[in-house]
Design an enzyme around this catalytic site. Structure first.
Site, short mmCIF file in Angstrom:
data_model
loop_
_atom_site.label_atom_id
_atom_site.label_comp_id
_atom_site.label_asym_id
_atom_site.label_seq_id
_atom_site.Cartn_x
_atom_site.Cartn_y
_atom_site.Cartn_z
N GLU A 109 -0.85 0.06 8.42
CA GLU A 109 -1.44 -0.03 7.07
C GLU A 109 -2.80 0.66 6.94
O GLU A 109 -3.52 0.45 5.98
CB GLU A 109 -1.59 -1.50 6.64
N TYR A 158 -5.47 0.39 9.01
CA TYR A 158 -6.62 -0.31 9.58
C TYR A 158 -7.09 0.39 10.86
O TYR A 158 -6.60 1.46 11.21
CB TYR A 158 -6.27 -1.77 9.81
N ARG A 202 2.17 -4.64 15.27
CA ARG A 202 2.56 -4.08 13.97
C ARG A 202 2.38 -2.57 14.05
O ARG A 202 1.27 -2.05 14.00
CB ARG A 202 1.70 -4.69 12.86
N HIS A 215 -2.84 1.78 3.09
CA HIS A 215 -3.24 1.25 1.79
C HIS A 215 -3.63 2.36 0.81
O HIS A 215 -3.60 2.16 -0.41
CB HIS A 215 -4.40 0.27 1.93
N GLN A 252 0.52 -9.94 -8.68
CA GLN A 252 -0.54 -10.36 -9.60
C GLN A 252 -1.39 -11.51 -9.07
O GLN A 252 -2.59 -11.57 -9.36
CB GLN A 252 0.08 -10.74 -10.94
#
Length: 733
Positions: free
Chosen positions: A178, A180, A228, A266, A353
C-alpha cells in the site's frame, strides 16, 4: 475428521500453519485503521478496552484469524500524531486487554497485530523514508534514514513483534504494501539510496527480508508472521512481477507463515476497494503467485459475501480469503455463512464513507450500514424494559426508517412501517441504479429480510395521514419521510426540457443526448454517472464486469507490465453532459475523501464538461443560459447558452415534515430522522446512524434530543498538525 460445512465447504476447512497452530477456517479479518488503536503522547499506557470489545465481537462472530489496525514500531512510524505505537513494556501492557477479551470471547480465534511504519505517508513532521521524496498525498517531506537508522528500524520491528507476543497476540502482520515504508524501500520511485539498501533490487529488498528474519528470531517458531506483499503496485516505477516473486520466495525463506496480498499504493490512480470495483477484482493476482511459494497465500479486496470467497478457494486462486470492511458491516458474517443464513448478512457496500473517510479525517471509524461498528461503547443495543415497550409508527421506509424499525423491533418495541411507495428502500432505490452502486441492492435485501424475520408490520402503497396515526393509538411516530427535490428560482424552470433527478433515476424519464446537470454534489455526480453509461440491468455486485473494469482503468491482467499499469481504454459516453455548480472551486469537493477522486476521474474520462462559478439566467427553447464569473474579477462574467435537450435539477432538497405539526398538536411524541430532520445533501450514513441511535433509547428520550456519533479526538489532533504544516509552508487557510 470433521464433516465439511454443507454451505461453504472450502471456506470452513481448517488450515494447518505448522508450529504456529491451526486456523479453524480460511477467513482472515483484514487490517483496518479504526481509531481504536490509540496511542499516547509519551508512549505510556492507554485504555484499549474499546478495541478489545470490537475484536471480541468479531471473534464471537466466527473469524478464524484477525489482524488489528496498524501499530507503529517507533515514533517515526506513526500514521498520524500520537497514533498507536508499540515499542516499550508500558504500551505492551495496554494491549493485553485486547488479546484477553478476544480469546475469552472465542478461544479458538486467533488475533495478529499489524506492524505498520507509515514512512513518507505519515501525517506528522517526524516522517522518515528511504529518500527525501515527498508523497503526493502527504504533508511533509520525509527525513532520509541513514544506514544506521535503517538497521535501528529493523530492530524496532523485531522489538515490536516481541512485545506483541508478550501482550498475548498470536501473531503479527508486517505491512509491506500500500505504499508504506517497506514498499518505499522496494521501488526506484521512492528509493534513491546508494548504500546496501538502495540501487539494485536485491539491495532494495534487503530491508523487508531482514525485517522478517529479525522478527522470526525474536518471536520463535510458534508465532504467526503474516507478510503483506504488494503484488500489484499500480504506480509508475513500481515493482515488476519477477521482483515480486523473488521477494515472496525470500520472505518465505526468512520465516514467514502466511503471505497476504496487497494491491495498489494509496497514491495509485486505479480504484481498488470502492463500490464500483468488481467483487474479488484482484484474486487473479494471488492466483499467479500460488505456484511460486509453498506457504499459504491470502487474497483480498472487495470480497464481501461468502459465495464469492468460496469460489476463490474452490478454483484454487488462494488458500485464504481476507475480508476487512465486511466485518464492520456485520461482525457475525462468518457465523451466518457457516449456518447458511446468507440473506441475514449485512453486506459491506464498499462506500468508504464511515470507515476510510473517517480514518483520513482522524475520526473514529464506523460503517454506513452498521453504526455499531467501532462504537460498541457508545451505541449499545439492549432489550427494552417490558414496562417501557412502545407501539411505534415509522412513516417512511428509506435508510433511516428501515434502520430505526429493525433496531426498535429487535429491542422489543411494536413497530409498524408505512410508505407510499411499493417497495422498501427509499432513496437507495435510486442509488442502486447508478453504475458502480449495484451493491446498494444488498442493503435493501438485508433490511427486507430482517424486518420480515423480526415481525415488523409493513404497509406499502400506503399514504398515511396524521389523523390515521392518532386514531391507531401510537405512542410515538417516527417521521422518516425523507425529502423532495428543491426547485431553484430560475426563469423558465417549468420548461418541458427540465427534469428533476427523481424523474431520471426513479421515474425513468426519457433523456436526450445533450444534457446540463444543475448541481455538482453527490446527486449531481450520480446523475451524470448514470447518463454517460449505457442502461444497465445489473442487480448485484457479482454482475459487474471485471475485464471491462480492468480495461477502463488500465490494469494489466497478465501482470507482465511493470506496476501492472496500461493505458486506460474508455468507451465513448452515451451523452454529452455538462455538470454545473454555483460555487467556485473544484466540482465534487464535498464528495467522500477516498471516493470523490474516483467519481471525478470517471466523469473526466467520459468527457463530462465541468463548470463552476456560474449563475443560471434562464431556460428556454435555446437551452440553458448561464453566466460564468471571471476568476480574477468576480464582477465580470461571460454569458453562454448551453444547447441542451434537457436540464436536470440536482440543486438540493427540502425536508418533508407535513405530518409533524398535526401530530404534535394531538399530543403524540414525534421524532424526525434522516432527510426529514436534515435535508442538505442526502446522507445515508447519517440517516442510518440517527435511526439506529434513536431506536436504541427512544423510551428514555424526548423529542429534540440529539442522536449523533461520537467521532473521537483524533480529528482535533490532525487539525492541529495540518495547521502546523500550513503555517510552516506559508499556506493560508
Amino acid at each position: 475428521m470433521a464433516a465439511a460445512n454443507s454451505h461453504f465447504p472450502k471456506l470452513f476447512q481448517k488450515l494447518d500453519l505448522g508450529k504456529a497452530g491451526v486456523l479453524k477456517n480460511r477467513v482472515l479479518m483484514g487490517s483496518m485503521h479504526s481509531g481504536l488503536e490509540k496511542g499516547t503522547v509519551f508512549g505510556g499506557q492507554t485504555d484499549l478496552t474499546s478495541m478489545g470489545k470490537f475484536f471480541a465481537a468479531r471473534a464471537s462472530g466466527g473469524a478464524g484469524l484477525m489482524v488489528t489496525g496498524g501499530v507503529a514500531p517507533n515514533r517515526a512510524g506513526w500514521v498520524s500524531p500520537f497514533a498507536a505505537k508499540l515499542s516499550n513494556t508500558s504500551e505492551m501492557e495496554s494491549h493485553k486487554v485486547v488479546t484477553q477479551m478476544t480469546h475469552e470471547a472465542a478461544p479458538d480465534a486467533k488475533i495478529a497485530m499489524q506492524i505498520l511504519h507509515s514512512g513518507r505517508y505519515g501525517y506528522h513532521p517526524l516522517a522518515v523514508a528511504p529518500s527525501p521524496v515527498k508523497s503526493p498525498i502527504g504533508w511533509f517531506t520525509p527525513h532520509e534514514l541513514s544506514t544506521s537508522e535503517v538497521y535501528k528500524t529493523i530492530s524496532d520491528y523485531a522489538n515490536c513483534a516481541s512485545l506483541a507476543k508478550e501482550a498475548g497476540y498470536d501473531g503479527v502482520e508486517i505491512m509491506g504494501s500500500e505504499g508504506y515504508l517497506i514498499n518505499q524501500f522496494l521501488v526506484e520511485r521512492t528509493n534513491k539510496r546508494r548504500d546496501e539498501f538502495g540501487g539494485e533490487y536485491e539491495n532494495r529488498m534487503r530491508f523487508p527480508v531482514e525485517i522478517v528474519k529479525a522478527v522470526r528470531e525474536a518471536v520463535g517458531e510458534d508465532f504467526i508472521i503474516i507478510y503483506r506483499l504488494s503484488m500489484l503496485d499500480l504506480v509508475d516505477q513500481g515493482s515488476d512481477w519477477n521482483e515480486i516473486v523473488l521477494l515472496a520466495k525470500q520472505i518465505e525463506a526468512a520465516g514467514c507463515t502466511i503471505i497476504n496480498t496487497g494491491i495498489g499504493w494509496h497514491e495509485a490512480r486505479v480504484p481498488t476497494i470502492v463500490t464500483s470495483v468488481p467483487r474479488a477484482a484482484f484474486s487473479w493476482v494471488t492466483e499467479k503467485m500460488m505456484s511460486e511459494v509453498d506457504i499459504p497465500l491470502c487474497t483480498t479486496n472487495r470480497i464481501n459475501m461468502p459465495h464469492t470467497a468460496e469460489k476463490i478457494l474452490e478454483t484454487g486462486q488462494a488458500d485464504m480469503v481476507s475480508m476487512a470492511r465486511p466485518f464492520l458491516a456485520d461482525p457475525e458474517i462468518v457465523n451466518k455463512s457457516e449456518q447458511g443464513r446468507v440473506d441475514e448478512i449485512n453486506t459491506c457496500i464498499g462506500c468508504n464513507q464511515a470507515c476510510l473517510d473517517h480514518t483520513f479525517k482522524g475520526i473514529t471509524a464506523s460503517c454506513l450500514v452498521n453504526p455499531e461498528a467501532c462504537h460498541e461503547d457508545d451505541l449499545v443495543i439492549t432489550p427494552v424494559d417490558p414496562g417501557k415497550k412502545q407501539k411505534i409508527a415509522v412513516v417512511g421506509a428509506g435508510p433511516a426508517g428501515m434502520a430505526f424499525s429493525k433496531t426498535a423491533r429487535e429491542r422489543g418495541h411494536d413497530v409498524t412501517v408505512f410508505d407510499q411507495a411499493g417497495e422498501l428502500g427509499g432513496q437507495f432505490n435510486m442509488a442502486k441504479v447508478i453504475p458502480g452502486k449495484e451493491e446498494f441492492y444488498e442493503t435493501i435485501r438485508y433490511f427486507k429480510t430482517m424486518l420480515s424475520k423480526l415481525g415488523v408490520t409493513i404497509k406499502l402503497n400506503t399514504r398515511v395521514e396524521a389523523s390515521d396515526l392518532v386514531e391507531q393509538g401510537f405512542d410515538s411516530v417516527i417521521i422518516a419521510t425523507g425529502v423532495s427535490p428543491r426547485t431553484p428560482p430560475i426563469p423558465g424552470v417549468d420548461h418541458p426540457k427540465v427534469l428533476s433527478y427523481i424523474d431520471v433515476l426513479r421515474n425513468k424519464a426519457e433523456v436526450g443526448k445533450k444534457v446540463a446537470v444543475i448541481g455538482a454534489g453527490g446527486i449531481g455526480f450520480d446523475v451524470a454517472e448514470f447518463l454517460v453509461h449505457p442502461k444497465s440491468d445489473k442487480t448485484s455486485g457479482d454482475e459487474v464486469d471485471l475485464d471491462e473494469y480492468l480495461k477502463e482503468w488500465g490494469v494489466d491482467k497478465s501482470n507482465e507490465v511493470r506496476s501492472g499499469l496500461l493505458e486506460p481504454k474508455v468507451h465513448p459516453a452515451e451523452r454529452e453532459i455538462t455538470l454545473l455548480q454555483r460555487k467556485s472551486g473544484k466540482l465534487g469537493a464535498g464528495l467522500g475523501k477516498t471516493t470523490g477522486w474516483v467519481h471525478r476521474a470517471n466523469l473526466v474520462k467520459m468527457n463530462v464538461n465541468m463548470i463552476g462559478n456560474v449563475s443560471y439566467d434562464k431556460i428556454d427553447d435555446s437551452g440553458l443560459h448561464i453566466s460564468i464569473k471571471d476568476k480574477k474579477d468576480p464582477k465580470k462574467s461571460t454569458k453562454q447558452v448551453l444547447d441542451v435537450d434537457n436540464v436536470i435539477l440536482c440543486a438540493g432538497q427540502t425536508p418533508l415534515r407535513e405530518l409533524e405539526e398535526p401530530l404534535k398538536a394531538a399530543g403524540v411524541n414525534t421524532w424526525r430522522i434522516g432527510g426529514a430532520e436534515e435535508a442538505g445533501e442526502l446522507d445515508a450514513k447519517k440517516a442510518i446512524d440517527m435511526g439506529t441511535r434513536l431506536a436504541a433509547r427512544i423510551e428514555d428520550s424526548k423529542p429534540g434530543d440529539v442522536f449523533t456519533m461520537d467521532i473521537g479526538s483524533g480529528a482535533k489532533v490532525i487539525e492541529f498538525f495540518r495547521d502546523f504544516r500550513n503555517k510552516k509552508a506559508g499556506i493560508n487557510n
